[in-house]
Every structure is written in C-alpha cells, then in structure tokens.
Write a protein that holds these residues in place. Structure first.
Motif: not given
Length: 136
Positions: A68-76, A122-135
C-alpha cells in the motif's frame, strides 16, 4: 560414565528440539507473510528527496506481494535480487509497457512516474509470479 552419557543425550535432545522449534516458528512467520502478502506502508517504502521508493524482494516471486503506497508522489520500484535464478528475474509492468531483465544479484530501479490512486500490477515474464501496489 553412564550419567555422563545420559546428560550428553539430554543436551543433544534439548538442542534438537530447540532448533526445531526455532526453525518451525520462523517458517510459520514466513508462511503468514506469504499468505497475507501485505505490508503496511513504511515497511518496504521509503520517501527520499520527494520520491517514494518501494522495495520489492525478488526470488521465487515478489515480496511483498501486495504493498500500500501513496498516490501523487513520484515513485521508483526498487527490485532486490539475491542469487535469483527463476523467471521472476524478468519483470513486466504492463501498464507502463516496461519489461526488464534484473541482475541475478543486486538492485535495479524502475521509475514509474507519479501514480494516481488505484492498483498497479507487475508480473514475471512467464506470468507465474505477480505483485500489486495499491496507491491511495
């Protein structure tokens, strides 16, 4: 002599039981993180010089799986690898049209700009692993 053997046996048994409890406890905590996959803002997020840096560990998937992250901030997004040899080295950020091969060990930054409120995947190249960021 017989008492000495009994004492040594008891000490070895205590060490084995203690070690098993220690490692099982650590494994259970890892499972909890894997199953929940959520870290509250701040656990893997650093705001530095007006930029939000989200750390994602890469090895057999992406950890945490949900941030869970903040929206409206430049993000890396900072991907950290350590002897990683699976398909999670190939990370894809479909909404940004980004695909990058990460080093097997090291750190790689991907600038995703300033995100608006919503979910980022985001996912891996094969689509096996994923992650999510909620802004938010």
């Amino acid at each position: 002599m017989e008492n000495k053997n009994i004492i040594i046996s008891i000490l070895i048994t205590a060490m084995l039981v203690g070690g098993a409890i220690f490692f099982v406890g650590r494994e259970n905590n890892s499972d909890m993180n894997v199953n929940q996959g959520v870290l509250i803002s701040g656990d893997n997020i650093l705001i530095e010089n007006g930029r939000q840096i989200i750390d994602i560990d890469v090895k057999g998937g992406y950890w945490p799986r949900k941030t869970v992250a903040k929206a409206g901030i430049p993000t890396i997004i900072r991907f950290k690898t350590s002897s990683t040899f699976d398909c999670s080295l190939s990370v894809r950020l479909p909404s940004e049209g980004i695909r990058k091969i990460l080093p097997q060990t090291g750190s790689s930054d991907i600038d995703i700009g300033t995100s608006t409120a919503g979910q980022f995947f985001g996912t891996c190249g094969m689509g096996m692993y994923s992650f999510e960021i909620d802004f938010n």
